[in-house]
Design a protein around this motif. Structure first.
Motif, mmCIF file in Angstrom:
data_model
loop_
_atom_site.group_PDB
_atom_site.id
_atom_site.type_symbol
_atom_site.label_atom_id
_atom_site.label_comp_id
_atom_site.label_asym_id
_atom_site.label_seq_id
_atom_site.Cartn_x
_atom_site.Cartn_y
_atom_site.Cartn_z
ATOM 1 N N UNK A 1 0.848 -1.167 0.134
ATOM 2 C CA UNK A 1 0.000 0.006 -0.231
ATOM 3 C C UNK A 1 0.953 1.260 -0.018
ATOM 4 N N UNK A 2 1.809 1.213 0.822
ATOM 5 C CA UNK A 2 2.668 2.410 0.869
ATOM 6 C C UNK A 2 3.326 2.917 -0.360
ATOM 7 N N UNK A 3 3.755 1.649 -0.999
ATOM 8 C CA UNK A 3 4.611 1.952 -2.225
ATOM 9 C C UNK A 3 3.509 2.274 -3.390
ATOM 10 N N UNK A 4 2.188 2.299 -3.517
ATOM 11 C CA UNK A 4 1.207 2.081 -4.472
ATOM 12 C C UNK A 4 0.365 3.486 -4.329
ATOM 13 N N UNK A 5 0.407 3.945 -3.275
ATOM 14 C CA UNK A 5 -0.450 5.237 -3.025
ATOM 15 C C UNK A 5 -0.325 6.272 -4.022
ATOM 16 N N UNK A 6 -1.454 6.745 -4.664
ATOM 17 C CA UNK A 6 -1.146 7.796 -5.749
ATOM 18 C C UNK A 6 -1.790 9.180 -5.596
ATOM 19 N N UNK A 7 -1.033 10.092 -5.804
ATOM 20 C CA UNK A 7 -1.869 11.621 -5.541
ATOM 21 C C UNK A 7 -1.812 12.333 -6.959
ATOM 22 N N UNK A 8 -2.954 12.787 -7.512
ATOM 23 C CA UNK A 8 -2.784 13.511 -8.674
ATOM 24 C C UNK A 8 -3.172 15.208 -8.401
ATOM 25 N N UNK A 9 -2.224 15.795 -8.888
ATOM 26 C CA UNK A 9 -2.617 17.368 -8.664
ATOM 27 C C UNK A 9 -2.830 17.795 -10.180
ATOM 28 N N UNK A 10 -3.884 18.421 -10.297
ATOM 29 C CA UNK A 10 -4.383 19.047 -11.674
ATOM 30 C C UNK A 10 -5.087 20.585 -11.571
ATOM 31 N N UNK A 69 -4.102 4.426 21.404
ATOM 32 C CA UNK A 69 -2.760 4.307 21.114
ATOM 33 C C UNK A 69 -2.340 5.231 20.017
ATOM 34 N N UNK A 70 -0.978 5.609 20.321
ATOM 35 C CA UNK A 70 -0.375 6.530 19.249
ATOM 36 C C UNK A 70 0.171 7.879 19.756
ATOM 37 N N UNK A 71 0.970 8.555 18.994
ATOM 38 C CA UNK A 71 0.976 8.717 17.564
ATOM 39 C C UNK A 71 1.980 7.466 17.018
ATOM 40 N N UNK A 72 1.449 7.300 15.625
ATOM 41 C CA UNK A 72 2.219 6.424 14.863
ATOM 42 C C UNK A 72 2.188 6.955 13.489
ATOM 43 N N UNK A 73 3.205 7.091 13.101
ATOM 44 C CA UNK A 73 3.827 8.020 11.736
ATOM 45 C C UNK A 73 3.260 7.456 10.544
ATOM 46 N N UNK A 74 2.598 8.217 9.763
ATOM 47 C CA UNK A 74 2.465 8.013 8.202
ATOM 48 C C UNK A 74 3.463 8.177 7.313
ATOM 49 N N UNK A 75 4.013 7.349 6.619
ATOM 50 C CA UNK A 75 5.387 7.439 5.921
ATOM 51 C C UNK A 75 5.411 7.379 4.418
ATOM 52 N N UNK A 76 6.172 8.464 3.755
ATOM 53 C CA UNK A 76 6.188 8.297 2.378
ATOM 54 C C UNK A 76 7.094 7.132 1.830
ATOM 55 N N UNK A 84 4.382 13.035 -2.958
ATOM 56 C CA UNK A 84 4.025 11.734 -2.846
ATOM 57 C C UNK A 84 3.118 11.591 -1.662
ATOM 58 N N UNK A 85 2.057 10.768 -1.672
ATOM 59 C CA UNK A 85 1.122 10.721 -0.332
ATOM 60 C C UNK A 85 1.859 9.856 0.570
ATOM 61 N N UNK A 86 1.653 10.038 1.857
ATOM 62 C CA UNK A 86 2.019 9.342 3.249
ATOM 63 C C UNK A 86 0.870 8.241 3.567
ATOM 64 N N UNK A 87 1.350 7.094 3.939
ATOM 65 C CA UNK A 87 0.347 6.115 4.120
ATOM 66 C C UNK A 87 1.216 5.117 5.345
ATOM 67 N N UNK A 88 0.113 4.280 5.862
ATOM 68 C CA UNK A 88 0.306 3.163 6.931
ATOM 69 C C UNK A 88 -0.394 2.156 6.598
#
Length: 130
Positions: A1-10, A69-76, A84-88
């Protein structure tokens, strides 16, 4: 998931759709930033929850009957564009119980995979921001 998240800016209207993953036949829409949220609850047991945000941030989780429980970081993903989006991926050791609450400190998008039902499909989660 982390490597496949996509963000489009238009600068013009655009649509985007993800079809099929690696273990099923499913699709999920891409959402505008205005539809992202910070608070989510899962209605069914799941193998995992995917959390995706357009910026860096953290997530927190509360299992039924337990403290947050947390915080747990979202990572790019490594070696990527700064936009690029950040995910976990939250798995809770293989079972995320129904009633689990997830909170992000930045607006995010979430999906859950309810393979317990045998359909191996991810389901889009709709949340809210207080």
């Amino acid at each position: 998931l982390i490597d496949y998240a996509t963000r489009v800016i238009a600068d013009k209207p655009v649509s985007m759709l993800q079809i099929a993953d690696q273990d099923g036949v499913n699709a999920s829409p891409s959402l505008p930033l205005t539809m992202l949220a910070t608070h989510f609850g899962i209605p069914a047991n799941a193998d995992y929850i995917g959390i995706i945000a357009p910026t860096s941030g953290n997530y927190y989780y509360t299992l039924p009957g337990n403290a947050e429980v947390g915080p747990i970081a979202l990572t790019a993903p490594g070696n990527t564009d700064p936009n690029a989006p950040h995910a976990a991926v939250f798995t809770n050791a293989g079972l995320v119980p129904a009633g689990t609450l997830i909170r992000c400190d930045t607006p995010c998008f979430m999906i859950y995979d309810d393979e317990e039902l045998g359909d191996e499909d991810e389901t889009l989660m709709m949340g809210f921001s207080p």
